[in-house]
Every structure is written in C-alpha cells, then in structure tokens.
Design a protein around this motif. Structure first.
Motif, PDB file in Angstrom:
ATOM      1  N   SER A  37       0.990  -1.301   0.369  1.00 53.48           N
ATOM      2  CA  SER A  37       0.483   0.192   0.424  1.00 53.48           C
ATOM      3  C   SER A  37       0.953   0.919   0.083  1.00 53.48           C
ATOM      4  CB  SER A  37      -1.327  -0.428   1.448  1.00 53.48           C
ATOM      5  OG  SER A  37      -0.095  -0.258   2.340  1.00 53.48           O
ATOM      6  N   ASP A  38       2.410   1.112   0.389  1.00 57.54           N
ATOM      7  CA  ASP A  38       2.878   2.750   0.918  1.00 57.54           C
ATOM      8  C   ASP A  38       3.837   2.755  -0.250  1.00 57.54           C
ATOM      9  OD1 ASP A  38       1.623   2.994   3.111  1.00 57.54           O
ATOM     10  OD2 ASP A  38       2.667   1.957   4.149  1.00 57.54           O
ATOM     11  N   SER A  39       5.009   1.512  -0.605  1.00 61.93           N
ATOM     12  CA  SER A  39       5.500   1.433  -2.097  1.00 61.93           C
ATOM     13  C   SER A  39       5.815   0.065  -2.591  1.00 61.93           C
ATOM     14  CB  SER A  39       6.976   1.739  -1.428  1.00 61.93           C
ATOM     15  OG  SER A  39       7.076   0.669  -0.011  1.00 61.93           O
ATOM     16  N   SER A  40       6.472  -0.693  -3.063  1.00 58.78           N
ATOM     17  CA  SER A  40       7.151  -1.798  -3.172  1.00 58.78           C
ATOM     18  C   SER A  40       8.648  -2.303  -2.775  1.00 58.78           C
ATOM     19  CB  SER A  40       6.812  -1.117  -5.192  1.00 58.78           C
ATOM     20  OG  SER A  40       8.191  -0.546  -5.336  1.00 58.78           O
ATOM     21  N   ILE A  41       8.908  -3.214  -2.797  1.00 59.88           N
ATOM     22  CA  ILE A  41       9.570  -3.933  -2.034  1.00 59.88           C
ATOM     23  C   ILE A  41      10.048  -5.290  -3.549  1.00 59.88           C
ATOM     24  CG2 ILE A  41      10.663  -4.941  -0.679  1.00 59.88           C
ATOM     25  CD1 ILE A  41       8.163  -4.933   1.216  1.00 59.88           C
ATOM     26  N   LYS A  42      11.261  -4.826  -4.205  1.00 61.05           N
ATOM     27  CA  LYS A  42      12.192  -6.177  -4.549  1.00 61.05           C
ATOM     28  C   LYS A  42      13.005  -6.432  -4.216  1.00 61.05           C
ATOM     29  CE  LYS A  42      13.184  -3.039  -8.317  1.00 61.05           C
ATOM     30  NZ  LYS A  42      14.436  -2.721  -9.828  1.00 61.05           N
ATOM     31  N   GLY A  69       3.719 -18.592 -13.816  1.00 57.73           N
ATOM     32  CA  GLY A  69       3.214 -17.530 -13.778  1.00 57.73           C
ATOM     33  C   GLY A  69       2.272 -17.975 -12.493  1.00 57.73           C
ATOM     34  N   MET A  70       3.169 -18.450 -11.574  1.00 57.36           N
ATOM     35  CA  MET A  70       2.404 -18.760  -9.677  1.00 57.36           C
ATOM     36  C   MET A  70       2.364 -17.863  -9.048  1.00 57.36           C
ATOM     37  SD  MET A  70       1.106 -21.626 -10.227  1.00 57.36           S
ATOM     38  CE  MET A  70       1.075 -21.885  -8.305  1.00 57.36           C
ATOM     39  N   LEU A  71       2.842 -16.445  -9.800  1.00 55.66           N
ATOM     40  CA  LEU A  71       2.241 -15.059  -8.552  1.00 55.66           C
ATOM     41  C   LEU A  71       0.853 -14.453  -8.919  1.00 55.66           C
ATOM     42  CD1 LEU A  71       5.947 -13.884  -9.009  1.00 55.66           C
ATOM     43  CD2 LEU A  71       5.019 -15.227  -7.015  1.00 55.66           C
ATOM     44  N   ASN A  72       0.887 -13.901  -8.145  1.00 58.28           N
ATOM     45  CA  ASN A  72      -0.616 -13.183  -7.574  1.00 58.28           C
ATOM     46  C   ASN A  72      -0.864 -11.410  -8.237  1.00 58.28           C
ATOM     47  OD1 ASN A  72       0.099 -11.836  -5.228  1.00 58.28           O
ATOM     48  ND2 ASN A  72      -0.685 -13.598  -4.329  1.00 58.28           N
ATOM     49  N   ASN A  73      -1.744 -11.348  -7.912  1.00 58.94           N
ATOM     50  CA  ASN A  73      -1.037  -9.144  -8.280  1.00 58.94           C
ATOM     51  C   ASN A  73      -0.832  -8.906  -7.383  1.00 58.94           C
ATOM     52  OD1 ASN A  73      -3.317 -10.029 -10.841  1.00 58.94           O
ATOM     53  ND2 ASN A  73      -4.747 -10.092  -9.448  1.00 58.94           N
ATOM     54  N   ARG A  74       0.276  -9.372  -6.351  1.00 60.73           N
ATOM     55  CA  ARG A  74       0.765  -8.534  -5.497  1.00 60.73           C
ATOM     56  C   ARG A  74       2.041  -8.248  -6.247  1.00 60.73           C
ATOM     57  NH1 ARG A  74       0.628 -10.583   0.109  1.00 60.73           N
ATOM     58  NH2 ARG A  74       1.865  -8.776   0.368  1.00 60.73           N
ATOM     59  N   TRP A  75       2.540  -9.006  -6.545  1.00 68.06           N
ATOM     60  CA  TRP A  75       3.728  -9.128  -7.329  1.00 68.06           C
ATOM     61  C   TRP A  75       3.959  -9.128  -8.965  1.00 68.06           C
ATOM     62  CZ3 TRP A  75       7.532 -10.780  -4.090  1.00 68.06           C
ATOM     63  CH2 TRP A  75       7.217 -12.054  -3.109  1.00 68.06           C
ATOM     64  N   GLU A  76       4.650  -7.828  -8.965  1.00 77.79           N
ATOM     65  CA  GLU A  76       5.155  -7.205 -10.627  1.00 77.79           C
ATOM     66  C   GLU A  76       6.325  -8.005 -10.855  1.00 77.79           C
ATOM     67  OE1 GLU A  76       4.832  -3.204 -12.707  1.00 77.79           O
ATOM     68  OE2 GLU A  76       5.907  -2.928 -10.956  1.00 77.79           O
ATOM     69  N   VAL A 117      24.548 -19.131  -8.303  1.00 77.16           N
ATOM     70  CA  VAL A 117      24.070 -18.529  -6.584  1.00 77.16           C
ATOM     71  C   VAL A 117      23.039 -17.498  -6.988  1.00 77.16           C
ATOM     72  CG1 VAL A 117      25.604 -18.283  -4.581  1.00 77.16           C
ATOM     73  CG2 VAL A 117      26.788 -20.245  -7.269  1.00 77.16           C
ATOM     74  N   MET A 118      22.131 -17.372  -5.965  1.00 77.61           N
ATOM     75  CA  MET A 118      21.727 -16.647  -5.312  1.00 77.61           C
ATOM     76  C   MET A 118      21.672 -16.018  -4.145  1.00 77.61           C
ATOM     77  SD  MET A 118      17.528 -16.320  -7.276  1.00 77.61           S
ATOM     78  CE  MET A 118      17.910 -15.334  -6.878  1.00 77.61           C
ATOM     79  N   TYR A 119      22.017 -14.784  -3.673  1.00 75.71           N
ATOM     80  CA  TYR A 119      21.983 -13.999  -2.674  1.00 75.71           C
ATOM     81  C   TYR A 119      21.664 -12.981  -2.417  1.00 75.71           C
ATOM     82  CZ  TYR A 119      23.429 -11.946   1.581  1.00 75.71           C
ATOM     83  OH  TYR A 119      23.872 -11.514   2.733  1.00 75.71           O
ATOM     84  N   CYS A 120      20.055 -12.959  -1.504  1.00 78.09           N
ATOM     85  CA  CYS A 120      19.801 -10.963  -1.733  1.00 78.09           C
ATOM     86  C   CYS A 120      19.287 -10.985  -2.558  1.00 78.09           C
ATOM     87  CB  CYS A 120      20.452  -9.980  -0.792  1.00 78.09           C
ATOM     88  SG  CYS A 120      19.729  -8.959   0.379  1.00 78.09           S
ATOM     89  N   GLY A 121      17.985 -11.935  -3.306  1.00 73.83           N
ATOM     90  CA  GLY A 121      18.027 -11.179  -4.253  1.00 73.83           C
ATOM     91  C   GLY A 121      18.274 -11.059  -5.624  1.00 73.83           C
ATOM     92  N   GLN A 122      19.948 -10.930  -5.567  1.00 80.60           N
ATOM     93  CA  GLN A 122      20.586 -11.077  -6.808  1.00 80.60           C
ATOM     94  C   GLN A 122      21.175 -12.664  -7.441  1.00 80.60           C
ATOM     95  OE1 GLN A 122      22.911  -8.007  -5.753  1.00 80.60           O
ATOM     96  NE2 GLN A 122      21.995  -6.447  -6.598  1.00 80.60           N
ATOM     97  N   LEU A 123      21.400 -12.457  -8.481  1.00 79.41           N
ATOM     98  CA  LEU A 123      21.967 -13.500  -8.918  1.00 79.41           C
ATOM     99  C   LEU A 123      23.788 -12.958  -8.712  1.00 79.41           C
ATOM    100  CD1 LEU A 123      21.753 -16.525 -10.023  1.00 79.41           C
ATOM    101  CD2 LEU A 123      21.334 -15.545 -11.967  1.00 79.41           C
ATOM    102  N   ILE A 124      24.394 -13.405  -7.705  1.00 78.19           N
ATOM    103  CA  ILE A 124      25.288 -13.722  -7.678  1.00 78.19           C
ATOM    104  C   ILE A 124      26.940 -13.626  -9.040  1.00 78.19           C
ATOM    105  CG2 ILE A 124      25.053 -11.847  -5.842  1.00 78.19           C
ATOM    106  CD1 ILE A 124      26.533 -14.484  -3.716  1.00 78.19           C
ATOM    107  N   GLU A 125      25.909 -15.229  -8.715  1.00 74.68           N
ATOM    108  CA  GLU A 125      27.536 -15.959  -9.803  1.00 74.68           C
ATOM    109  C   GLU A 125      26.718 -17.117 -10.673  1.00 74.68           C
ATOM    110  OE1 GLU A 125      32.149 -17.586  -9.189  1.00 74.68           O
ATOM    111  OE2 GLU A 125      31.004 -17.043  -7.387  1.00 74.68           O
TER     112      GLU A 125
END
Length: 338
Positions: free
Chosen positions: A16-21, A55-62, A231-239
């Motif tokens: 409602s306030d913002s978006s979280i990546k 395509g399994m994420l609902n409308n809350r996800w962009e 390898v993923m860490y904290c939302g990023q594909l780092i290697e």
C-alpha cells in the motif's frame, strides 16, 4: 536454440505504501536438456524466480523482464491464454509444500489422471480409462509408491508429507515436459527415497532430454550431476557458470562460503564435534538492504569500494558480481562505473 533465456528479470512486491524489490536484474539461461542448479540461503529469491517463470505469482507481485524466452518464444509478448498453453504443455514444477498444492477435495487418482496428456490415449471410453489407470500406476511405481490402490482412493490429508511429495513428482513428470523445475523436491523424503528420486530425474534428463532447474540447499545432491550452477543472495544472482568452475574456482566470497559450510566427510582432517564454517551475520530483510554490495556487511573481504553496487563481470565464461573476486586481482576502477 536455448531452452531458456532470461534477461534483467525483476520481481517486486507491491504494498500500500511502496514496492519491495525481491529479485533484481537476474540473468538466467539454459541449453536444451541442461541441468542447472539454483542455490542460496532461504529468502534469497530462488522460488520466486521459478514461480515467476510458470506464472504462479498473484497480482501483488509485479514481474518485468527485458527478455523472457522459452524455446525461442517470447513469453512476454504472448496473450495470457497462449502463454498458459505453452507453459502447461512444456513446463512442470515440483513445489516445496506438496500437501498445500494438492486439491484437498479430490482423491489422488483424480488429480493424477488430470495431469495426463490426452494425446497419449485413443480408442473407446472404456479402453482409454483402462490405459489411463495403467499409466497412473506406472507413474506411482516410478517414484517409489507400491501400494497404488490405497493411495488412489486417499485424499492429501490422509497421506504423509513424503508420500504427497512423491505424488507431486509423479504429476510433474506425467507429460514428460521439456523443462522440469524441482523446488527442494527431496526435502520431505527419507534418504533412500531421496536418492531414487534424484536417479529418476537423472534418467529423465538423459533419456527424454528434459531440462531441469534444481533448487536446493543440499549442495552435494546437485553438484554431482548439474551442468551449471547459479548462486543467489538477497534477491540477486551473484555468480553463475559451469559446475566444475564454480566448485574449483569460485569468484564470489559468498559462493565460497556456501561450499565451505558443507562438511567434507571424505577428508581425513575432520574431527568429532568440529565446528562447521559459517558466514558471520544473517541475510538482511528486503526492506532494509545494505548500500552497495548486498554481501558487504557480512563479507570477510569487504573494502571501501564495496559501498558501490558491483557490476556483473565475466571471466572465462563465469559471471559474478563482486569488486574483488577471489583468486583474481582487484578490478581496477570498477566501483567508479557503478
């Protein structure tokens, strides 16, 4: 032709306030019939990437991406109905919590039969029904369920988590998809059955040329047969890179920490009650991400340049995001470009 080619994938949770990546600028690609491991701590975004693909994420996800190609087709430019048809025919997924994914109002046979492709069966109604029953029995036997009659008439709440996981695997391989996404498929299984499931996926990959994305915390279960590792860490594909290169010469400190945290039972130097290696600190929440490199506050090699976001680099086919890659000289002036 590549099986999968994703560029600059971003997944945001709309509030409602913002978006979280939750996933930021992820690049991911696979060849036909390739086995690709996706590893990282819980909460790193591995399952989100898989669910976004099917395509399994609902409308809350962009979900946005510069490129989202599957077998040469751009999923982003398809109509919703065509995209569902392509995914349904060619991609299957094994979920972490099978009991929640199965329909509590239908017995197992009805759900397993529904996953079978219609084009495999011909003839009059009675003959087709008999063929479908035999096919369902073979699928259950493949995943290690011998008492098929008892399971057929049961509902998900009547079965253990392990049996439900096996049923989910049977449903996923029923159509012999071009791509199978296995999200922690052996978590609820006993050791012996876990090995059988991995052998089954190996055989399907080799005999049916089925590509596999294997999401797991168990590094030994994937490094023995994966062609590549991401390898993923904290939302990023780092290697990302070939498995042998990632194991023998990781470039990112986090990748090395993951492998160092696994006990090496073949080593003669291991002692009883010896402490396992653990990276200091905890993974940050998505609402309070650190400035610059995501691993910065936990990284043993962090320096002043790490307050700047590292760009993706490539060395001999190995991609990584780090200002000071391991076994390499510092990337000169790299932080000025970020």
């Amino acid at each position: 032709m590549r099986l999968l080619d994703i560029r600059n994938l971003n997944i945001e949770l709309l509030t409602s306030d913002s978006s979280i990546k939750a996933v930021e600028s992820a690049n991911f690609s696979m060849k036909m019939a390739e086995v690709s491991g996706l590893i990282g701590e819980s909460g790193s975004g591995k399952s989100l990437v898989a669910k976004a693909l099917v395509g399994m994420l609902n409308n809350r996800w962009e979900v946005t991406a510069d490129r989202l190609h599957f077998m040469g087709q751009d999923l982003n430019r398809m109509s919703e109905s065509k995209r569902r048809k392509v995914i349904s025919d060619n991609i299957s997924m094994i979920y972490q919590e099978p009991r929640r994914c199965l329909d509590p109002t239908s017995n197992i046979f009805s759900q397993l039969e529904e996953s079978l492709p219609d084009y495999e069966f011909s003839g009059w109604f009675g003959a087709k029904k008999e063929l479908r029953i035999k096919k369902c029995i073979r699928l259950l036997h493949k995943v290690g369920i011998k008492e098929h009659e008892k399971v057929f008439n049961s509902y998900p709440h009547m079965l253990s988590e392990g049996i439900c996981q096996k049923i989910m695997i049977a449903m996923a391989i029923a159509k012999e998809p071009k791509l199978l996404i296995a999200d922690e498929p052996t978590t609820s299984l006993e050791g012996d059955t876990s090995l059988k499931v991995i052998k089954l996926l190996k055989s399907l990959n080799q005999l049916k040329e089925m590509g596999v994305i294997f999401i797991t915390h168990n590094l030994f279960s994937i490094t023995s047969w994966a062609d590549s590792i991401n390898v993923m860490y904290c939302g990023q594909l780092i290697e990302s890179g070939l498995t042998k290169n990632i194991i023998n010469a990781p470039k990112h400190p986090y990748t090395k920490a993951l492998f160092d945290s696994e006990p090496d039972f073949k080593s003669r130097d291991i002692n009883n009650k010896q402490k396992l290696y653990a990276l200091k600190g905890t993974i940050p929440t998505l609402q309070h991400l650190p400035i610059g490199c995501r691993l910065g506050p936990r990284c043993p090699n962090a320096q002043r340049a790490c307050v700047k976001i590292p760009e993706q680099q490539k060395i001999k086919g190995q991609f990584f995001r780090c200002h000071y890659p391991l076994q390499q000289k510092p990337l000169q002036n790299n932080w000025k470009k970020a």
